[in-house]
Design a protein around this motif. Sequence first.
Motif, PDB file in Angstrom:
ATOM      1  N   LEU A   1      -1.009   9.269  -1.877  1.00  0.00           N
ATOM      2  CA  LEU A   1      -0.725   9.240  -0.634  1.00  0.00           C
ATOM      3  C   LEU A   1      -1.399  10.372   0.062  1.00  0.00           C
ATOM      4  O   LEU A   1      -2.078  10.369   1.332  1.00  0.00           O
ATOM      5  N   SER A   2      -1.758  11.438  -0.675  1.00  0.00           N
ATOM      6  CA  SER A   2      -2.442  12.851  -0.216  1.00  0.00           C
ATOM      7  C   SER A   2      -3.802  12.433  -0.097  1.00  0.00           C
ATOM      8  O   SER A   2      -4.420  12.737   0.850  1.00  0.00           O
ATOM      9  N   LEU A   3      -4.249  11.714  -0.824  1.00  0.00           N
ATOM     10  CA  LEU A   3      -5.696  11.168  -0.905  1.00  0.00           C
ATOM     11  C   LEU A   3      -5.987  10.443   0.289  1.00  0.00           C
ATOM     12  O   LEU A   3      -6.931  10.747   1.020  1.00  0.00           O
ATOM     13  N   ILE A   4      -5.075   9.555   0.509  1.00  0.00           N
ATOM     14  CA  ILE A   4      -5.435   8.583   1.914  1.00  0.00           C
ATOM     15  C   ILE A   4      -5.284   9.468   2.929  1.00  0.00           C
ATOM     16  O   ILE A   4      -6.394   9.304   4.063  1.00  0.00           O
ATOM     17  N   ALA A   5      -4.286  10.325   3.146  1.00  0.00           N
ATOM     18  CA  ALA A   5      -4.028  11.187   4.373  1.00  0.00           C
ATOM     19  C   ALA A   5      -5.280  12.247   4.572  1.00  0.00           C
ATOM     20  O   ALA A   5      -5.746  12.216   5.689  1.00  0.00           O
ATOM     21  N   ILE A   6      -5.782  12.903   3.421  1.00  0.00           N
ATOM     22  CA  ILE A   6      -6.675  13.616   3.567  1.00  0.00           C
ATOM     23  C   ILE A   6      -7.982  12.991   3.881  1.00  0.00           C
ATOM     24  O   ILE A   6      -8.905  13.745   4.582  1.00  0.00           O
ATOM     25  N   ALA A   7      -8.414  11.942   3.359  1.00  0.00           N
ATOM     26  CA  ALA A   7      -9.736  11.140   3.399  1.00  0.00           C
ATOM     27  C   ALA A   7      -9.656  10.744   5.154  1.00  0.00           C
ATOM     28  O   ALA A   7     -10.793  11.006   5.413  1.00  0.00           O
TER      29      ALA A   7
ATOM     30  N   VAL B   1      -2.008   8.010 -16.783  1.00  0.00           N
ATOM     31  CA  VAL B   1      -2.580   8.461 -18.170  1.00  0.00           C
ATOM     32  C   VAL B   1      -2.338   9.787 -18.592  1.00  0.00           C
ATOM     33  O   VAL B   1      -2.011  10.092 -19.447  1.00  0.00           O
ATOM     34  N   PHE B   2      -2.766  10.568 -17.318  1.00  0.00           N
ATOM     35  CA  PHE B   2      -2.834  12.334 -18.047  1.00  0.00           C
ATOM     36  C   PHE B   2      -1.472  12.884 -17.827  1.00  0.00           C
ATOM     37  O   PHE B   2      -1.204  13.779 -18.581  1.00  0.00           O
ATOM     38  N   VAL B   3      -0.723  12.415 -16.814  1.00  0.00           N
ATOM     39  CA  VAL B   3       0.361  13.213 -16.763  1.00  0.00           C
ATOM     40  C   VAL B   3       1.620  12.060 -16.873  1.00  0.00           C
ATOM     41  O   VAL B   3       2.715  12.850 -17.174  1.00  0.00           O
ATOM     42  N   GLY B   4       1.669  10.963 -16.626  1.00  0.00           N
ATOM     43  CA  GLY B   4       2.646   9.940 -16.994  1.00  0.00           C
ATOM     44  C   GLY B   4       3.740  10.234 -16.088  1.00  0.00           C
ATOM     45  O   GLY B   4       4.943   9.558 -16.538  1.00  0.00           O
ATOM     46  N   LYS B   5       3.744  10.520 -14.994  1.00  0.00           N
ATOM     47  CA  LYS B   5       4.683  10.503 -14.086  1.00  0.00           C
ATOM     48  C   LYS B   5       4.600   9.849 -12.655  1.00  0.00           C
ATOM     49  O   LYS B   5       3.579  10.162 -12.032  1.00  0.00           O
ATOM     50  N   VAL B   6       5.202   8.753 -12.339  1.00  0.00           N
ATOM     51  CA  VAL B   6       4.966   7.962 -11.168  1.00  0.00           C
ATOM     52  C   VAL B   6       5.012   8.768  -9.827  1.00  0.00           C
ATOM     53  O   VAL B   6       3.992   8.464  -8.928  1.00  0.00           O
ATOM     54  N   GLU B   7       5.955   9.577  -9.702  1.00  0.00           N
ATOM     55  CA  GLU B   7       5.831  10.452  -8.645  1.00  0.00           C
ATOM     56  C   GLU B   7       4.975  11.108  -8.425  1.00  0.00           C
ATOM     57  O   GLU B   7       4.562  11.362  -7.172  1.00  0.00           O
ATOM     58  N   ILE B   8       4.297  11.705  -9.467  1.00  0.00           N
ATOM     59  CA  ILE B   8       3.162  12.698  -9.124  1.00  0.00           C
ATOM     60  C   ILE B   8       1.960  11.756  -8.674  1.00  0.00           C
ATOM     61  O   ILE B   8       1.234  12.154  -8.115  1.00  0.00           O
ATOM     62  N   GLY B   9       1.925  10.660  -9.386  1.00  0.00           N
ATOM     63  CA  GLY B   9       0.746   9.643  -8.845  1.00  0.00           C
ATOM     64  C   GLY B   9       0.955   9.092  -7.360  1.00  0.00           C
ATOM     65  O   GLY B   9      -0.138   9.274  -6.942  1.00  0.00           O
ATOM     66  N   LEU B  10       1.979   8.810  -7.152  1.00  0.00           N
ATOM     67  CA  LEU B  10       2.357   8.686  -5.861  1.00  0.00           C
ATOM     68  C   LEU B  10       1.869   9.665  -4.766  1.00  0.00           C
ATOM     69  O   LEU B  10       1.374   9.433  -3.713  1.00  0.00           O
ATOM     70  N   THR B  11       2.168  10.872  -5.180  1.00  0.00           N
ATOM     71  CA  THR B  11       1.996  12.066  -4.326  1.00  0.00           C
ATOM     72  C   THR B  11       0.542  12.418  -4.030  1.00  0.00           C
ATOM     73  O   THR B  11       0.010  12.483  -3.124  1.00  0.00           O
ATOM     74  N   VAL B  12      -0.170  12.118  -5.336  1.00  0.00           N
ATOM     75  CA  VAL B  12      -1.335  12.419  -5.187  1.00  0.00           C
ATOM     76  C   VAL B  12      -2.399  11.388  -4.435  1.00  0.00           C
ATOM     77  O   VAL B  12      -3.241  11.437  -3.532  1.00  0.00           O
TER      78      VAL B  12
ATOM     79  N   LEU C   1      -9.735   5.140  -3.348  1.00  0.00           N
ATOM     80  CA  LEU C   1      -9.901   6.163  -4.523  1.00  0.00           C
ATOM     81  C   LEU C   1      -8.597   6.402  -5.016  1.00  0.00           C
ATOM     82  O   LEU C   1      -8.214   6.993  -5.978  1.00  0.00           O
ATOM     83  N   ALA C   2      -7.556   6.225  -4.058  1.00  0.00           N
ATOM     84  CA  ALA C   2      -6.092   6.272  -4.564  1.00  0.00           C
ATOM     85  C   ALA C   2      -5.396   5.646  -5.670  1.00  0.00           C
ATOM     86  O   ALA C   2      -4.870   6.020  -6.215  1.00  0.00           O
ATOM     87  N   VAL C   3      -6.182   4.236  -5.365  1.00  0.00           N
ATOM     88  CA  VAL C   3      -5.626   3.496  -6.544  1.00  0.00           C
ATOM     89  C   VAL C   3      -6.150   3.860  -7.940  1.00  0.00           C
ATOM     90  O   VAL C   3      -5.501   3.902  -8.991  1.00  0.00           O
ATOM     91  N   LEU C   4      -7.377   4.510  -7.830  1.00  0.00           N
ATOM     92  CA  LEU C   4      -8.110   4.887  -9.221  1.00  0.00           C
ATOM     93  C   LEU C   4      -7.467   6.100  -9.458  1.00  0.00           C
ATOM     94  O   LEU C   4      -7.273   6.508 -10.783  1.00  0.00           O
ATOM     95  N   VAL C   5      -7.206   7.009  -8.535  1.00  0.00           N
ATOM     96  CA  VAL C   5      -6.352   8.441  -9.006  1.00  0.00           C
ATOM     97  C   VAL C   5      -5.123   8.099  -9.499  1.00  0.00           C
ATOM     98  O   VAL C   5      -4.545   8.768 -10.586  1.00  0.00           O
ATOM     99  N   LEU C   6      -4.327   7.032  -8.870  1.00  0.00           N
ATOM    100  CA  LEU C   6      -2.922   6.863  -9.556  1.00  0.00           C
ATOM    101  C   LEU C   6      -3.110   6.422 -11.064  1.00  0.00           C
ATOM    102  O   LEU C   6      -2.170   6.929 -11.577  1.00  0.00           O
TER     103      LEU C   6
END
Length: 261
Positions: free
Chosen positions: A203-209, A190-201, A180-185
């Motif tokens: 990594l968070s998704l992996i840990a949360i799952a 696409v929507f935010v255009g910031k790599v650091e935001i994508g990585l944050t989301v 799911l993290a790959v998809l969300v990244l």
Amino acid sequence: MASPDQRVEDVMERDVIFARADVDQEEVARLIQRYDLLALPIVDQEGILLGVVTVDDVIDILEEEATEDIYAIGGVRAEGESYFDSGFLSILKKRSPWLLVLVVTNIATVFIMSRYEEVLDSVVELAFFTPLLIDTGGNIGAQSSTVLIRGLSTDELRNKKPVRVILRELFAGAALGLVLAVLVLGIAMVFVGKVEIGLTVGLSLIAIAALAATVGTLLPYLFHKMGFDPAFMASPFITTVADILGILIYLNIAKLLLNIG
């Protein structure tokens, strides 16, 4: 079918499977199911026969127990009467207790977000992904709890070590989170255009799952070990706990990766 001159003691079954009168009806149903019996003797504390429970009785027991578990998993109290024959006040009575508990529990989420206000103020885009993350964690936790509760109810986990089952769900949750993290990244880029935001989301998704799957397995196990029906560790409660822990993980990872505060 034995010879007429044989003694009963020569042909009788000595290791009789039986249940005592104070045993829960669900355990009686499990014994009949496990040993493919047509009937199960019920005895008192001295071993004196009181009666039998037949396969026909078990069908009714299994329906009653399944109904109780389904209501419990959904956070609805079941008190014997048919739900669709219940009055309006009875419906409110059955549904409100869990909802009140969940509302009070969810206050923790509000408290956590207020404590991390500077993180959300610094990077507003983080708030966009909050529903996605906590909902995903809640869903994964509910899936794990459903699988475990069924395994406990059907005795499939009787000979399984709890640690092994919990670790299996943990790794399964992490693997799901990675996919799911790959998809969300990609969506974040696409929507935010910031790599650091994508990585944050991501990594968070992996840990949360991973954490949600562990919680969804651990809590019903604990309830079962304490002698309670694991179904009462309902999916709504598992989801709420996963939400609280998920938002805490997300904001801490964001604070760390984005150097906030």
